[in-house]
Design a protein around this motif. Structure first.
Motif, PDB file in Angstrom:
ATOM      1  N   ALA A 116       0.815  -1.366  -0.135  1.00  0.00           N
ATOM      2  CA  ALA A 116       0.038  -0.141   0.166  1.00  0.00           C
ATOM      3  C   ALA A 116       0.809   1.320   0.048  1.00  0.00           C
ATOM      4  CB  ALA A 116      -0.901   0.082   1.316  1.00  0.00           C
ATOM      5  N   GLU A 117       1.849   1.058   0.732  1.00  0.00           N
ATOM      6  CA  GLU A 117       2.980   2.411   0.807  1.00  0.00           C
ATOM      7  C   GLU A 117       3.663   2.437  -0.588  1.00  0.00           C
ATOM      8  OE1 GLU A 117       7.318   2.011   1.533  1.00  0.00           O
ATOM      9  OE2 GLU A 117       6.527   2.158   3.528  1.00  0.00           O
ATOM     10  N   THR A 118       3.956   1.488  -1.401  1.00  0.00           N
ATOM     11  CA  THR A 118       4.531   1.733  -2.628  1.00  0.00           C
ATOM     12  C   THR A 118       3.464   2.455  -3.558  1.00  0.00           C
ATOM     13  OG1 THR A 118       5.798  -0.414  -2.295  1.00  0.00           O
ATOM     14  CG2 THR A 118       5.441   0.413  -4.548  1.00  0.00           C
ATOM     15  N   ALA A 119       2.235   2.044  -3.412  1.00  0.00           N
ATOM     16  CA  ALA A 119       1.279   2.491  -4.513  1.00  0.00           C
ATOM     17  C   ALA A 119       1.138   4.190  -4.232  1.00  0.00           C
ATOM     18  CB  ALA A 119      -0.087   2.079  -4.035  1.00  0.00           C
ATOM     19  N   LEU A 120       1.369   4.548  -3.213  1.00  0.00           N
ATOM     20  CA  LEU A 120       1.461   6.087  -2.460  1.00  0.00           C
ATOM     21  C   LEU A 120       2.496   6.738  -3.170  1.00  0.00           C
ATOM     22  CD1 LEU A 120       0.068   8.327  -0.919  1.00  0.00           C
ATOM     23  CD2 LEU A 120       1.724   7.739   1.011  1.00  0.00           C
ATOM     24  N   VAL A 121       3.599   6.042  -2.895  1.00  0.00           N
ATOM     25  CA  VAL A 121       4.870   6.953  -3.297  1.00  0.00           C
ATOM     26  C   VAL A 121       4.870   6.929  -4.831  1.00  0.00           C
ATOM     27  CG1 VAL A 121       7.235   6.505  -3.463  1.00  0.00           C
ATOM     28  CG2 VAL A 121       6.149   6.042  -1.253  1.00  0.00           C
ATOM     29  N   SER A 122       4.462   5.805  -5.482  1.00  0.00           N
ATOM     30  CA  SER A 122       4.397   5.777  -6.961  1.00  0.00           C
ATOM     31  C   SER A 122       3.573   6.823  -7.677  1.00  0.00           C
ATOM     32  CB  SER A 122       4.322   4.313  -7.519  1.00  0.00           C
ATOM     33  OG  SER A 122       3.250   3.667  -7.118  1.00  0.00           O
ATOM     34  N   GLY A 123       2.623   7.174  -6.828  1.00  0.00           N
ATOM     35  CA  GLY A 123       1.391   8.396  -7.116  1.00  0.00           C
ATOM     36  C   GLY A 123       0.239   7.644  -7.728  1.00  0.00           C
ATOM     37  N   ASP A 124       0.103   6.396  -7.646  1.00  0.00           N
ATOM     38  CA  ASP A 124      -0.893   5.689  -8.038  1.00  0.00           C
ATOM     39  C   ASP A 124      -2.242   6.048  -7.139  1.00  0.00           C
ATOM     40  OD1 ASP A 124       0.046   4.002 -10.184  1.00  0.00           O
ATOM     41  OD2 ASP A 124       0.831   2.664  -8.813  1.00  0.00           O
ATOM     42  N   VAL A 125      -1.991   6.308  -5.912  1.00  0.00           N
ATOM     43  CA  VAL A 125      -3.190   6.642  -5.046  1.00  0.00           C
ATOM     44  C   VAL A 125      -2.543   7.984  -4.328  1.00  0.00           C
ATOM     45  CG1 VAL A 125      -4.035   4.324  -4.731  1.00  0.00           C
ATOM     46  CG2 VAL A 125      -2.208   5.407  -3.206  1.00  0.00           C
ATOM     47  N   GLN A 126      -3.571   8.487  -3.810  1.00  0.00           N
ATOM     48  CA  GLN A 126      -3.457   9.938  -2.960  1.00  0.00           C
ATOM     49  C   GLN A 126      -3.092   9.696  -1.493  1.00  0.00           C
ATOM     50  OE1 GLN A 126      -6.304   9.921  -5.334  1.00  0.00           O
ATOM     51  NE2 GLN A 126      -4.350  10.328  -6.769  1.00  0.00           N
ATOM     52  N   GLY A 127      -3.772   8.560  -1.010  1.00  0.00           N
ATOM     53  CA  GLY A 127      -3.845   8.280   0.434  1.00  0.00           C
ATOM     54  C   GLY A 127      -3.347   6.839   0.824  1.00  0.00           C
ATOM     55  N   THR A 128      -2.910   6.541   1.945  1.00  0.00           N
ATOM     56  CA  THR A 128      -2.549   5.158   2.182  1.00  0.00           C
ATOM     57  C   THR A 128      -3.341   4.942   3.586  1.00  0.00           C
ATOM     58  OG1 THR A 128      -0.600   4.756   0.766  1.00  0.00           O
ATOM     59  CG2 THR A 128      -1.170   3.233   2.836  1.00  0.00           C
ATOM     60  N   VAL A 129      -4.083   3.961   3.812  1.00  0.00           N
ATOM     61  CA  VAL A 129      -4.530   3.428   5.243  1.00  0.00           C
ATOM     62  C   VAL A 129      -3.396   2.514   5.441  1.00  0.00           C
ATOM     63  CG1 VAL A 129      -6.085   2.532   6.712  1.00  0.00           C
ATOM     64  CG2 VAL A 129      -6.841   4.200   5.167  1.00  0.00           C
ATOM     65  N   GLY A 130      -2.518   2.702   6.469  1.00  0.00           N
ATOM     66  CA  GLY A 130      -1.579   1.702   6.956  1.00  0.00           C
ATOM     67  C   GLY A 130      -0.854   2.297   8.258  1.00  0.00           C
ATOM     68  N   PHE A 131       0.065   1.495   8.483  1.00  0.00           N
ATOM     69  CA  PHE A 131       0.812   1.793   9.578  1.00  0.00           C
ATOM     70  C   PHE A 131       1.517   3.192   9.863  1.00  0.00           C
ATOM     71  CE2 PHE A 131       1.031  -1.882  13.041  1.00  0.00           C
ATOM     72  CZ  PHE A 131      -0.215  -2.023  12.727  1.00  0.00           C
ATOM     73  N   TYR A 132       1.612   4.033  10.793  1.00  0.00           N
ATOM     74  CA  TYR A 132       2.279   5.397  10.949  1.00  0.00           C
ATOM     75  C   TYR A 132       3.842   5.052  10.702  1.00  0.00           C
ATOM     76  CZ  TYR A 132       4.813   8.886  13.678  1.00  0.00           C
ATOM     77  OH  TYR A 132       5.693   9.770  13.994  1.00  0.00           O
ATOM     78  N   ASP A 133       4.389   3.969  10.927  1.00  0.00           N
ATOM     79  CA  ASP A 133       5.785   3.704  11.087  1.00  0.00           C
ATOM     80  C   ASP A 133       6.203   4.063   9.835  1.00  0.00           C
ATOM     81  OD1 ASP A 133       5.061   1.283  10.200  1.00  0.00           O
ATOM     82  OD2 ASP A 133       5.523   0.171  12.150  1.00  0.00           O
ATOM     83  N   HIS A 134       5.565   3.596   8.765  1.00  0.00           N
ATOM     84  CA  HIS A 134       5.903   3.836   7.406  1.00  0.00           C
ATOM     85  C   HIS A 134       6.667   5.295   6.998  1.00  0.00           C
ATOM     86  CE1 HIS A 134       5.552  -0.134   5.860  1.00  0.00           C
ATOM     87  NE2 HIS A 134       3.963  -0.244   6.492  1.00  0.00           N
ATOM     88  N   THR A 135       5.904   6.079   7.870  1.00  0.00           N
ATOM     89  CA  THR A 135       6.236   7.569   7.522  1.00  0.00           C
ATOM     90  C   THR A 135       7.549   7.848   8.013  1.00  0.00           C
ATOM     91  OG1 THR A 135       5.505   8.427   9.637  1.00  0.00           O
ATOM     92  CG2 THR A 135       3.818   8.420   8.199  1.00  0.00           C
ATOM     93  N   LEU A 136       8.098   7.216   9.060  1.00  0.00           N
ATOM     94  CA  LEU A 136       9.582   7.417   9.562  1.00  0.00           C
ATOM     95  C   LEU A 136      10.562   6.554   8.483  1.00  0.00           C
ATOM     96  CD1 LEU A 136       7.778   7.652  12.266  1.00  0.00           C
ATOM     97  CD2 LEU A 136       9.988   7.090  13.311  1.00  0.00           C
ATOM     98  N   LEU A 192      10.052   5.964   5.568  1.00  0.00           N
ATOM     99  CA  LEU A 192      10.293   6.583   4.284  1.00  0.00           C
ATOM    100  C   LEU A 192      11.128   7.965   4.428  1.00  0.00           C
ATOM    101  CD1 LEU A 192       6.609   6.189   2.771  1.00  0.00           C
ATOM    102  CD2 LEU A 192       8.712   5.394   1.619  1.00  0.00           C
ATOM    103  N   GLN A 193      10.882   8.560   5.472  1.00  0.00           N
ATOM    104  CA  GLN A 193      11.666   9.922   5.644  1.00  0.00           C
ATOM    105  C   GLN A 193      13.162   9.785   5.507  1.00  0.00           C
ATOM    106  OE1 GLN A 193      12.852  12.723   8.935  1.00  0.00           O
ATOM    107  NE2 GLN A 193      10.553  12.953   8.713  1.00  0.00           N
ATOM    108  N   VAL A 194      13.551   8.822   6.062  1.00  0.00           N
ATOM    109  CA  VAL A 194      15.247   8.529   5.920  1.00  0.00           C
ATOM    110  C   VAL A 194      15.635   8.095   4.475  1.00  0.00           C
ATOM    111  CG1 VAL A 194      15.542   8.092   8.320  1.00  0.00           C
ATOM    112  CG2 VAL A 194      15.027   5.928   6.617  1.00  0.00           C
ATOM    113  N   LYS A 195      14.542   7.779   3.719  1.00  0.00           N
ATOM    114  CA  LYS A 195      14.724   7.418   2.134  1.00  0.00           C
ATOM    115  C   LYS A 195      14.668   8.523   1.403  1.00  0.00           C
ATOM    116  CE  LYS A 195      13.597   2.513   3.136  1.00  0.00           C
ATOM    117  NZ  LYS A 195      12.541   1.437   2.787  1.00  0.00           N
ATOM    118  N   GLY A 196      14.187   9.684   2.091  1.00  0.00           N
ATOM    119  CA  GLY A 196      14.241  10.635   1.151  1.00  0.00           C
ATOM    120  C   GLY A 196      12.412  10.973   0.764  1.00  0.00           C
ATOM    121  N   LYS A 197      11.755  10.352   1.196  1.00  0.00           N
ATOM    122  CA  LYS A 197      10.305  10.712   0.726  1.00  0.00           C
ATOM    123  C   LYS A 197       9.613  10.999   2.057  1.00  0.00           C
ATOM    124  CE  LYS A 197      11.102   8.155  -3.111  1.00  0.00           C
ATOM    125  NZ  LYS A 197      11.215   8.748  -4.386  1.00  0.00           N
ATOM    126  N   HIS A 198       8.864  12.156   1.796  1.00  0.00           N
ATOM    127  CA  HIS A 198       8.134  12.968   2.759  1.00  0.00           C
ATOM    128  C   HIS A 198       6.897  12.541   2.952  1.00  0.00           C
ATOM    129  CE1 HIS A 198      11.742  14.865   4.053  1.00  0.00           C
ATOM    130  NE2 HIS A 198      12.118  15.230   2.781  1.00  0.00           N
TER     131      HIS A 198
END
Length: 345
Positions: free
Chosen positions: A81-101, A103-109
């Motif tokens: 689900a995270e991948t779909a968001l980062v690739s721009g296929d969707v505008q939002g993801t319902v998933g775990f908050y920990d992915h935001t951290l 992704l941040q260290v991978k340069g994705k905000h």
């Protein structure tokens, strides 16, 4: 509605205000007249109780009340689900908050805009056959343990529990088995000795007497015992740039989800179950599905607000095993916002 070629096999769980999506020959203008009020949201398993607010909000009609057309899509694991968001296929993801951290260290905000829960809602199960060999996370060494997907939050939490109990991540094997029947089959066949999953899969395993609970993180108390604090998990997270450019639309989404969380806090598990699609019970029956909701309800917030110490707990957990995060400076203030939930409340 034409789907992105990168997600052709995804099941469309529901489209609200479908007429508004097609009335103008494919234009995505909603009833509010704002062309940005049409949103695709990918869920890391629509039938999982931990993500129940996504479908429940649709079933209660709250998206429609806010004049936002939401298309709910599903993937079996949060990492997909995270991948779909980062690739721009969707505008939002319902998933775990920990992915935001992560992704941040991978340069994705990306940032959580509404926090559904303050506990993981996850359960570490062991098969009956392996129960004699696995009495705690200290016994993970040499075992094959099921996770929804490699790089998923179940993977993150399993690795933390292992490291916390003296087992290195290289000393056990995480196996991507999804959830629901695929998880259950892997447990039955012995391809995993245990694994991390959620309801209604947990309830089904217990009902069929296929395994037992080793670690229960469906309540704030369980989260504190296993992880040392409240662990904000299921949420709606979105790319920060998109949030900043579409604040009115984000506010409508958050308004709808906060209404749902408040509704959940004043209704019984049976009443909640009655609103959900019948097939979400995974063959266990209505009563068992309602029980699985009852067991998981304590994980949810009532207002969508991030627990004050939650982000720090997540950071500590991830840094314990994730080499990318261990020495990284994470700006937690950029991983979530309370701007929208404050207005919604």
């Amino acid at each position: 509605m034409r789907m992105s070629p990168r997600i052709p096999a995804l099941a469309v769980a529901g489209v609200l205000a479908a007429a508004s999506l097609t009335a103008c020959g494919g234009d995505s203008t909603s009833a509010s007249g704002d062309k940005n009020d049409s949103v695709k949201i990918m869920v890391g398993g629509l039938d999982k109780v931990i993500y129940l607010p996504a479908m429940l909000t649709e079933r209660l009609g709250y998206f429609k009340d806010e004049h936002v057309a939401v298309q709910l899509l599903t993937e079996p694991a949060g990492v997909q689900a995270e991948t779909a968001l980062v690739s721009g296929d969707v505008q939002g993801t319902v998933g775990f908050y920990d992915h935001t951290l992560d992704l941040q260290v991978k340069g994705k905000h990306v940032e959580s805009v509404v926090q559904f829960s303050h506990a993981p809602g996850e359960v570490e199960m062991v098969s009956n056959k392996a129960a004699g060999d696995i009495g705690s996370a200290k016994d993970f060494k040499g075992k094959k343990l099921g996770v929804t997907g490699l790089g998923s939050s179940t993977d993150f939490l399993t690795k933390y529990l292992a490291v916390k109990n003296g087992v290195q991540t290289s000393e056990f094997t995480p196996v991507a088995v999804g959830a629901g029947q695929t998880f259950i089959s892997a447990l039955q066949q012995g391809s995993i000795q245990g694994g991390m999953t959620t309801d209604p899969t947990v309830a089904t395993i217990l009902d069929k007497k296929l395994g037992k609970i080793l670690i229960d993180m469906r309540t704030p108390e369980g989260s504190k015992q296993a992880l040392g604090g409240l662990y904000p998990s299921s949420s709606l997270y979105m790319q920060t740039d998109w949030v900043n450019d579409h604040k009115a639309t984000v506010q409508k989404l958050v308004n709808a989800f906060v209404k749902t969380l408040k509704w959940m806090s004043t209704h019984s598990a049976d009443e909640i179950a009655a609103k959900m699609p019948a097939d979400y019970a995974q063959g266990g029956g209505a009563a068992l599905y309602a029980q699985s909701i009852k067991n998981t309800l304590p994980m949810f917030t009532t207002d969508g607000v991030m627990p004050p110490d939650g982000p720090a707990t997540v950071e500590r957990v991830l840094k314990a095993f994730n080499p990318n995060l261990k020495n990284a400076d994470v700006d937690l203030s950029k991983t979530y916002t309370t701007e929208f939930v404050k207005k919604a409340n």
